[in-house]
Design a protein around this motif. Structure first.
Motif, PDB file in Angstrom:
ATOM      1  N   SER B  54      25.763  -4.925  -1.691  1.00 54.23           N
ATOM      2  CA  SER B  54      26.304  -5.956  -0.801  1.00 54.23           C
ATOM      3  C   SER B  54      27.803  -6.130  -0.999  1.00 54.23           C
ATOM      4  O   SER B  54      28.567  -6.208  -0.034  1.00 54.23           O
ATOM      5  CB  SER B  54      25.612  -7.293  -1.044  1.00 54.23           C
ATOM      6  N   GLU B 111      19.825  -5.909   2.948  1.00 49.09           N
ATOM      7  CA  GLU B 111      18.652  -6.671   3.370  1.00 49.09           C
ATOM      8  C   GLU B 111      19.053  -8.040   3.912  1.00 49.09           C
ATOM      9  O   GLU B 111      20.109  -8.569   3.590  1.00 49.09           O
ATOM     10  CB  GLU B 111      17.688  -6.857   2.187  1.00 49.09           C
ATOM     11  N   GLY B 112      18.212  -8.587   4.753  1.00 57.46           N
ATOM     12  CA  GLY B 112      18.347  -9.967   5.220  1.00 57.46           C
ATOM     13  C   GLY B 112      19.673 -10.265   5.900  1.00 57.46           C
ATOM     14  O   GLY B 112      20.109  -9.532   6.784  1.00 57.46           O
ATOM     15  N   GLU B 113      20.301 -11.353   5.454  1.00 66.97           N
ATOM     16  CA  GLU B 113      21.541 -11.823   6.072  1.00 66.97           C
ATOM     17  C   GLU B 113      22.678 -10.820   5.896  1.00 66.97           C
ATOM     18  O   GLU B 113      23.547 -10.692   6.762  1.00 66.97           O
ATOM     19  CB  GLU B 113      21.960 -13.168   5.469  1.00 66.97           C
ATOM     20  N   ASP B 114      22.692 -10.127   4.745  1.00 68.78           N
ATOM     21  CA  ASP B 114      23.745  -9.151   4.497  1.00 68.78           C
ATOM     22  C   ASP B 114      23.704  -8.043   5.551  1.00 68.78           C
ATOM     23  O   ASP B 114      24.737  -7.633   6.072  1.00 68.78           O
ATOM     24  CB  ASP B 114      23.589  -8.530   3.100  1.00 68.78           C
ATOM     25  N   LEU B 115      22.514  -7.577   5.835  1.00 70.88           N
ATOM     26  CA  LEU B 115      22.359  -6.531   6.857  1.00 70.88           C
ATOM     27  C   LEU B 115      22.827  -7.047   8.215  1.00 70.88           C
ATOM     28  O   LEU B 115      23.584  -6.376   8.922  1.00 70.88           O
ATOM     29  CB  LEU B 115      20.893  -6.092   6.931  1.00 70.88           C
ATOM     30  N   LYS B 116      22.392  -8.251   8.545  1.00 68.64           N
ATOM     31  CA  LYS B 116      22.774  -8.846   9.825  1.00 68.64           C
ATOM     32  C   LYS B 116      24.286  -8.960   9.963  1.00 68.64           C
ATOM     33  O   LYS B 116      24.868  -8.602  10.982  1.00 68.64           O
ATOM     34  CB  LYS B 116      22.145 -10.242   9.981  1.00 68.64           C
ATOM     35  N   SER B 117      24.924  -9.473   8.921  1.00 68.20           N
ATOM     36  CA  SER B 117      26.358  -9.720   9.047  1.00 68.20           C
ATOM     37  C   SER B 117      27.137  -8.410   9.049  1.00 68.20           C
ATOM     38  O   SER B 117      28.179  -8.293   9.691  1.00 68.20           O
ATOM     39  CB  SER B 117      26.842 -10.692   7.972  1.00 68.20           C
ATOM     40  N   ILE B 119      26.063  -5.543  10.435  1.00 67.08           N
ATOM     41  CA  ILE B 119      25.911  -4.988  11.780  1.00 67.08           C
ATOM     42  C   ILE B 119      26.804  -5.737  12.771  1.00 67.08           C
ATOM     43  O   ILE B 119      27.422  -5.129  13.647  1.00 67.08           O
ATOM     44  CB  ILE B 119      24.430  -5.031  12.216  1.00 67.08           C
ATOM     45  N   GLU B 120      26.885  -7.041  12.586  1.00 71.59           N
ATOM     46  CA  GLU B 120      27.733  -7.838  13.485  1.00 71.59           C
ATOM     47  C   GLU B 120      29.204  -7.431  13.351  1.00 71.59           C
ATOM     48  O   GLU B 120      29.900  -7.237  14.350  1.00 71.59           O
ATOM     49  CB  GLU B 120      27.558  -9.321  13.154  1.00 71.59           C
ATOM     50  N   ASP B 123      29.704  -3.961  14.911  1.00 66.18           N
ATOM     51  CA  ASP B 123      29.683  -3.996  16.374  1.00 66.18           C
ATOM     52  C   ASP B 123      30.960  -4.620  16.934  1.00 66.18           C
ATOM     53  O   ASP B 123      31.508  -4.163  17.944  1.00 66.18           O
ATOM     54  CB  ASP B 123      28.452  -4.756  16.869  1.00 66.18           C
TER      55      ASP B 123
END
Lengths: 189, 189
Positions: B54, B111-117, B119-120, B123
């Motif tokens: 992370s 994983e989780g929020e780390d993955l989401k942020s 990718i954001e 993008d």
DNA sequence: GTCTATAGGATGATAGAC
DNA sequence: GTCTATCATCCTATAGAC
């Protein structure tokens, strides 16, 4: 070298999982689950996990080697050879993106002779490409930039095309070839 | 956000191992061995293996985001913005190639929020880059090829530069910037 | 050709002594 | 801050029944 239908299924399913998660993050149980069988049953068709990777990577590496040899030994000009190479990469990307992912990301998990022969094929491929670029520079067809910068710039674009084609896959292959050749050869400004 | 010296050492050693073998192929025992301690001792400094990944990926992603925001919001022309972006990538490649490898190859193991942020951020970065290219096309500064082809061609070259710089590392950074900008913008023929 | 059962080893992580 | 000892889980692969 006869490969059964079931074996081909296993390799195909495995390659899709490898593409998303990488070789090491995919277990034999994952592959079996996707096929609706138990992990132990896989071993009736394949020798082990390593064999799947070897087939994926080495078969594709051989295909690249064959294509390169044909183009390199042709009577085309350096620029025309590069155009043909770009088109070859695009064709392989469209038809074999999963194997291409394994070749790009998981080749280092090959072992022994398989690893050695992959590295040899990869180095030969790059050396052939480099020679074409140098011939083009000597020729004045290609501008006199550092040949390694040119080689790297083209190869890295072609090698990672599979990552992008799946997302923007609607683009027509012939449009892609035309624009990609133009962008890589003639620049954007 | 104070990070101890020991923690930094762990992250540095881990990033070098991740670069060669990939996140999943490196064990906590491997990392500990390189530091001359036992795996259990690592947990006095870090929460776990995931935390290392992370920090590596997200810190670098934030650095790219900051650099992009500064360039995108400047008064430069689209072509000048792209030049600046190319130079930023080269600078980061030279100073942080290990973290760049993790960002490119191992982000999917977040994983989780780390993955989401992640990718954001990724993008958003691409969307900013895309807008600059489109502004250049509207501007007539940039040729009217498919914007996605241009975006992909430049980004894939810059993203995988770390793979190549380590091998051809003798090349002077300023020569590299000059030739890379020229090749990517003006083409090779 | 698939199954169950299991061997044999690696893995991430924790507890508690020093 | 590092250690030993250990847990619980996962892994690839094999043996043998059906």
């Amino acid at each position: 070298m006869k490969v059964s239908v079931r074996k081909r299924e296993i390799i195909k399913v495995a390659s899709q999982l490898f593409k998303d998660k990488g070789y090491n993050a995919v277990s034999m149980r994952d592959i079996a689950l996707e096929l609706g069988i138990k992990a132990a049953s896989l071993y009736n068709h394949i020798e082990g996990k390593q064999e799947i990777l070897s087939i994926l990577v080495l078969d594709l590496a051989k295909e690249f080697t064959l294509g390169m040899n044909k183009i390199a030994s042709s009577e085309l000009s350096p620029t025309q050879k590069i155009e043909q190479l770009i088109e070859m990469h695009i064709d392989i990307t469209v038809t074999q993106s999963e194997a291409l992912a394994a070749l790009n990301n998981d080749w280092m998990h090959l072992e022994g002779e398989d690893l050695k022969s992959f590295i040899e094929m990869r180095d030969d491929y790059e050396e052939n490409f480099r020679s074409i670029i140098k011939a083009g520079i000597a020729n004045k067809e290609i501008k006199n930039y550092h040949p390694e910068v040119i080689l790297f710039s083209i190869l890295s674009t072609l090698r990672t095309l599979y990552l992008w084609y799946q997302k923007r896959g609607k683009l027509d292959v012939n449009v892609l070839k035309k624009d990609m050749v133009a962008v890589l050869l003639k620049g954007i400004i």
